[in-house]
Design a protein around this motif. Structure first.
Motif, PDB file in Angstrom:
ATOM      1  N   ASP A   1      36.321  70.222  54.872  1.00 31.15           N
ATOM      2  CA  ASP A   1      37.197  71.123  54.134  1.00 31.15           C
ATOM      3  C   ASP A   1      37.120  70.830  52.643  1.00 31.15           C
ATOM      4  OD1 ASP A   1      38.987  73.282  54.203  1.00 31.15           O
ATOM      5  OD2 ASP A   1      40.723  71.951  54.112  1.00 31.15           O
ATOM      6  N   LEU A   2      37.088  69.551  52.299  1.00 32.06           N
ATOM      7  CA  LEU A   2      37.010  69.175  50.894  1.00 32.06           C
ATOM      8  C   LEU A   2      35.640  69.512  50.310  1.00 32.06           C
ATOM      9  CD1 LEU A   2      38.449  67.913  48.524  1.00 32.06           C
ATOM     10  CD2 LEU A   2      37.717  65.653  49.333  1.00 32.06           C
ATOM     11  N   VAL A   3      34.572  69.247  51.054  1.00 29.94           N
ATOM     12  CA  VAL A   3      33.233  69.601  50.590  1.00 29.94           C
ATOM     13  C   VAL A   3      33.133  71.099  50.340  1.00 29.94           C
ATOM     14  CG1 VAL A   3      30.806  69.732  51.279  1.00 29.94           C
ATOM     15  CG2 VAL A   3      32.083  67.616  51.640  1.00 29.94           C
ATOM     16  N   LEU A   4      33.615  71.905  51.281  1.00 32.08           N
ATOM     17  CA  LEU A   4      33.592  73.359  51.107  1.00 32.08           C
ATOM     18  C   LEU A   4      34.460  73.779  49.923  1.00 32.08           C
ATOM     19  CD1 LEU A   4      33.776  74.490  54.845  1.00 32.08           C
ATOM     20  CD2 LEU A   4      31.773  74.502  53.336  1.00 32.08           C
ATOM     21  N   GLY A   5      35.572  73.067  49.702  1.00 33.16           N
ATOM     22  CA  GLY A   5      36.422  73.362  48.556  1.00 33.16           C
ATOM     23  C   GLY A   5      35.686  73.164  47.246  1.00 33.16           C
ATOM     24  N   TYR A   6      34.840  72.143  47.169  1.00 32.10           N
ATOM     25  CA  TYR A   6      34.072  71.926  45.942  1.00 32.10           C
ATOM     26  C   TYR A   6      32.974  72.976  45.786  1.00 32.10           C
ATOM     27  CZ  TYR A   6      36.478  67.529  45.072  1.00 32.10           C
ATOM     28  OH  TYR A   6      37.433  66.585  44.803  1.00 32.10           O
ATOM     29  N   TYR A   7      32.384  73.450  46.890  1.00 30.46           N
ATOM     30  CA  TYR A   7      31.479  74.594  46.781  1.00 30.46           C
ATOM     31  C   TYR A   7      32.228  75.804  46.230  1.00 30.46           C
ATOM     32  CZ  TYR A   7      28.051  72.177  49.782  1.00 30.46           C
ATOM     33  OH  TYR A   7      27.147  71.299  50.311  1.00 30.46           O
ATOM     34  N   ASP A   8      33.444  76.035  46.716  1.00 35.34           N
ATOM     35  CA  ASP A   8      34.252  77.151  46.218  1.00 35.34           C
ATOM     36  C   ASP A   8      34.563  76.970  44.735  1.00 35.34           C
ATOM     37  OD1 ASP A   8      34.298  78.408  48.677  1.00 35.34           O
ATOM     38  OD2 ASP A   8      36.237  77.563  49.276  1.00 35.34           O
ATOM     39  N   LEU A   9      34.779  75.720  44.311  1.00 36.53           N
ATOM     40  CA  LEU A   9      35.024  75.467  42.894  1.00 36.53           C
ATOM     41  C   LEU A   9      33.805  75.865  42.070  1.00 36.53           C
ATOM     42  CD1 LEU A   9      36.661  74.281  40.540  1.00 36.53           C
ATOM     43  CD2 LEU A   9      35.681  72.039  41.114  1.00 36.53           C
ATOM     44  N   LEU A  10      32.619  75.492  42.527  1.00 39.60           N
ATOM     45  CA  LEU A  10      31.401  75.894  41.811  1.00 39.60           C
ATOM     46  C   LEU A  10      31.285  77.407  41.747  1.00 39.60           C
ATOM     47  CD1 LEU A  10      28.783  73.310  43.175  1.00 39.60           C
ATOM     48  CD2 LEU A  10      30.047  73.238  41.008  1.00 39.60           C
ATOM     49  N   ASP A  11      31.622  78.087  42.838  1.00 36.09           N
ATOM     50  CA  ASP A  11      31.597  79.545  42.839  1.00 36.09           C
ATOM     51  C   ASP A  11      32.590  80.108  41.827  1.00 36.09           C
ATOM     52  OD1 ASP A  11      29.645  79.562  44.784  1.00 36.09           O
ATOM     53  OD2 ASP A  11      31.057  79.854  46.446  1.00 36.09           O
ATOM     54  N   ALA A  12      33.798  79.515  41.780  1.00 37.42           N
ATOM     55  CA  ALA A  12      34.813  79.981  40.838  1.00 37.42           C
ATOM     56  C   ALA A  12      34.365  79.780  39.394  1.00 37.42           C
ATOM     57  CB  ALA A  12      36.137  79.247  41.090  1.00 37.42           C
ATOM     58  N   LEU A  13      33.559  78.760  39.167  1.00 37.68           N
ATOM     59  CA  LEU A  13      33.042  78.481  37.825  1.00 37.68           C
ATOM     60  C   LEU A  13      31.737  79.212  37.551  1.00 37.68           C
ATOM     61  CD1 LEU A  13      33.754  74.650  37.874  1.00 37.68           C
ATOM     62  CD2 LEU A  13      34.838  76.306  36.345  1.00 37.68           C
ATOM     63  N   ASP A  14      31.251  79.995  38.544  1.00 35.66           N
ATOM     64  CA  ASP A  14      30.005  80.752  38.426  1.00 35.66           C
ATOM     65  C   ASP A  14      28.820  79.814  38.174  1.00 35.66           C
ATOM     66  OD1 ASP A  14      28.520  83.083  38.556  1.00 35.66           O
ATOM     67  OD2 ASP A  14      28.668  83.463  36.396  1.00 35.66           O
ATOM     68  N   ILE A  15      28.785  78.710  38.913  1.00 37.89           N
ATOM     69  CA  ILE A  15      27.719  77.715  38.796  1.00 37.89           C
ATOM     70  C   ILE A  15      26.932  77.709  40.109  1.00 37.89           C
ATOM     71  CG2 ILE A  15      27.181  75.265  38.562  1.00 37.89           C
ATOM     72  CD1 ILE A  15      29.723  74.985  36.878  1.00 37.89           C
ATOM     73  N   ASP A  16      25.651  78.005  40.023  1.00 35.89           N
ATOM     74  CA  ASP A  16      24.821  78.032  41.223  1.00 35.89           C
ATOM     75  C   ASP A  16      24.416  76.631  41.657  1.00 35.89           C
ATOM     76  OD1 ASP A  16      24.848  80.828  41.452  1.00 35.89           O
ATOM     77  OD2 ASP A  16      23.210  81.016  40.011  1.00 35.89           O
ATOM     78  N   ALA A  17      23.912  75.833  40.715  1.00 37.13           N
ATOM     79  CA  ALA A  17      23.477  74.472  41.008  1.00 37.13           C
ATOM     80  C   ALA A  17      23.895  73.579  39.856  1.00 37.13           C
ATOM     81  CB  ALA A  17      21.963  74.416  41.206  1.00 37.13           C
ATOM     82  N   VAL A  18      24.219  72.318  40.158  1.00 31.49           N
ATOM     83  CA  VAL A  18      24.836  71.460  39.161  1.00 31.49           C
ATOM     84  C   VAL A  18      24.399  70.021  39.380  1.00 31.49           C
ATOM     85  CG1 VAL A  18      26.896  70.983  40.558  1.00 31.49           C
ATOM     86  CG2 VAL A  18      27.066  70.951  38.064  1.00 31.49           C
ATOM     87  N   ASP A  19      24.383  69.250  38.306  1.00 34.31           N
ATOM     88  CA  ASP A  19      24.244  67.805  38.418  1.00 34.31           C
ATOM     89  C   ASP A  19      25.589  67.234  38.839  1.00 34.31           C
ATOM     90  OD1 ASP A  19      21.577  67.793  37.525  1.00 34.31           O
ATOM     91  OD2 ASP A  19      22.200  67.737  35.429  1.00 34.31           O
ATOM     92  N   VAL A  20      25.565  66.248  39.732  1.00 33.88           N
ATOM     93  CA  VAL A  20      26.806  65.675  40.260  1.00 33.88           C
ATOM     94  C   VAL A  20      26.783  64.166  40.086  1.00 33.88           C
ATOM     95  CG1 VAL A  20      28.311  65.433  42.272  1.00 33.88           C
ATOM     96  CG2 VAL A  20      26.969  67.528  41.962  1.00 33.88           C
ATOM     97  N   VAL A  21      27.878  63.638  39.555  1.00 36.20           N
ATOM     98  CA  VAL A  21      28.094  62.195  39.444  1.00 36.20           C
ATOM     99  C   VAL A  21      29.375  61.879  40.202  1.00 36.20           C
ATOM    100  CG1 VAL A  21      28.460  60.227  37.906  1.00 36.20           C
ATOM    101  CG2 VAL A  21      26.975  62.126  37.187  1.00 36.20           C
ATOM    102  N   GLY A  22      29.327  60.863  41.078  1.00 38.09           N
ATOM    103  CA  GLY A  22      30.518  60.514  41.836  1.00 38.09           C
ATOM    104  C   GLY A  22      30.693  59.014  41.909  1.00 38.09           C
ATOM    105  N   HIS A  23      31.955  58.575  41.847  1.00 37.32           N
ATOM    106  CA  HIS A  23      32.274  57.144  41.912  1.00 37.32           C
ATOM    107  C   HIS A  23      33.140  56.867  43.129  1.00 37.32           C
ATOM    108  CE1 HIS A  23      35.070  53.720  40.769  1.00 37.32           C
ATOM    109  NE2 HIS A  23      33.900  53.146  40.925  1.00 37.32           N
ATOM    110  N   SER A  24      32.815  55.797  43.858  1.00 39.96           N
ATOM    111  CA  SER A  24      33.599  55.328  44.993  1.00 39.96           C
ATOM    112  C   SER A  24      33.681  56.432  46.050  1.00 39.96           C
ATOM    113  CB  SER A  24      34.988  54.863  44.521  1.00 39.96           C
ATOM    114  OG  SER A  24      35.674  54.181  45.535  1.00 39.96           O
ATOM    115  N   MET A  25      34.895  56.838  46.444  1.00 40.40           N
ATOM    116  CA  MET A  25      35.004  57.926  47.416  1.00 40.40           C
ATOM    117  C   MET A  25      34.348  59.193  46.874  1.00 40.40           C
ATOM    118  SD  MET A  25      38.323  59.814  49.092  1.00 40.40           S
ATOM    119  CE  MET A  25      39.093  58.297  49.641  1.00 40.40           C
TER     120      MET A  25
END
Length: 268
Positions: free
Chosen positions: A74-98
């Motif tokens: 659900d959270l992963v899909l939520g972040y895909y939805d966030l990218l859609d809301a920002l009109d971003i097709d593909a993005v660089d991702v940096v993540g720390h810990s969780m």
């Protein structure tokens, strides 16, 4: 320094995601760990090169209740939805810990959405078969029972025998974790039931970054990721722990920028 501003995106009918954003140029999605969102010098430095978009972990901001997120997917899909809301097709991702673990899940689930990946000491507490707990409202021993794969492991026993005094629990837990790690008796498992099997799906060029003195996620944990990620490169920095991007800011920034300026995923 760019000053971050707060934004709220209603990404679907049920989930709203708050973000802090700063900088200009190509977008960069930064995912924090479970401790919430703190805009720090590492993000300041990244915002000099990118448009940094740093979501609050749902449940840690005043406008998002943890019950909005039912499980990891659900959270992963939520972040895909966030990218859609920002009109971003593909993005660089940096993540720390969780956030690093979730970044790996995002890259593994849809290879076309992540161009490059930087995972800093990734780890997670998700169980895809159960609802996401409110980790900030649970007693440590209840949290341990919820998130640990092996109830008989040294870490589970260390948490189960904590003193009842809440004020003493965190201090005692840190002491016990440090002792277990120093004795090489604690290797945090991947408790989401299968991330290790999904890692080979990640096509994005990946930098894994660890601090050698990490008192939370031992460097040996990196072996699990390296074994399953053919496109990954590992950097281990001395004199740094779980917050390697803060404690070794110049080196962590240099490595991050080099990774983000390299070739992108052919799947993007």
């Amino acid at each position: 320094m760019p000053q971050p501003t707060e934004h709220t995106y209603q990404v679907n009918r049920r989930l709203a995601i708050d973000t802090l954003e700063a900088g200009q140029g190509e977008p960069l999605l930064f995912l924090h760990g479970a401790g919430g969102l703190a805009w720090d010098p590492y993000l300041d430095a990244l915002a000099e090169h990118y448009r940094v978009i740093a979501p609050f972990m749902p449940g840690t901001s005043k406008s998002n209740d943890i019950s909005q997120v039912r499980d990891l997917w659900d959270l992963v899909l939520g972040y895909y939805d966030l990218l859609d809301a920002l009109d971003i097709d593909a993005v660089d991702v940096v993540g720390h810990s969780m956030g690093g673990m979730i970044a790996c899940e995002i890259a593994a689930t849809d290879q076309s959405r992540v161009k490059r990946l930087v995972a800093i000491a990734p780890a997670g507490v998700f169980d895809i078969d159960n609802p996401m707990p409110d980790i900030f409202a649970m007693r440590p021993r209840d949290l341990a029972a919820r998130m640990l794969v092996d109830p008989d492991s040294p870490i589970a026993k260390a948490i189960a025998t904590l003193p009842d005094d809440v004020d003493d629990q965190v201090e005692v837990l840190i002491q016990r974790l440090s002792t277990l790690n120093a004795a090489a008796k604690f290797l945090w498992p991947i408790p989401d039931k299968g991330l290790d099997r999904r890692l080979p799906r990640i096509k994005a060029p990946t930098l894994l970054m660890w601090g050698r003195q990490d008192g939370l996620i031992p460097v040996a944990y990196a072996d699990i990721f390296m074994a399953g990620m053919p496109h990954a490169h590992l950097e281990v920095l001395d004199q740094a722990s779980h917050l390697v991007q803060i404690e070794r800011l110049p080196d962590a920034l240099r490595l991050t920028l080099a990774a983000l300026q390299g070739p992108a995923s052919t799947a993007a």
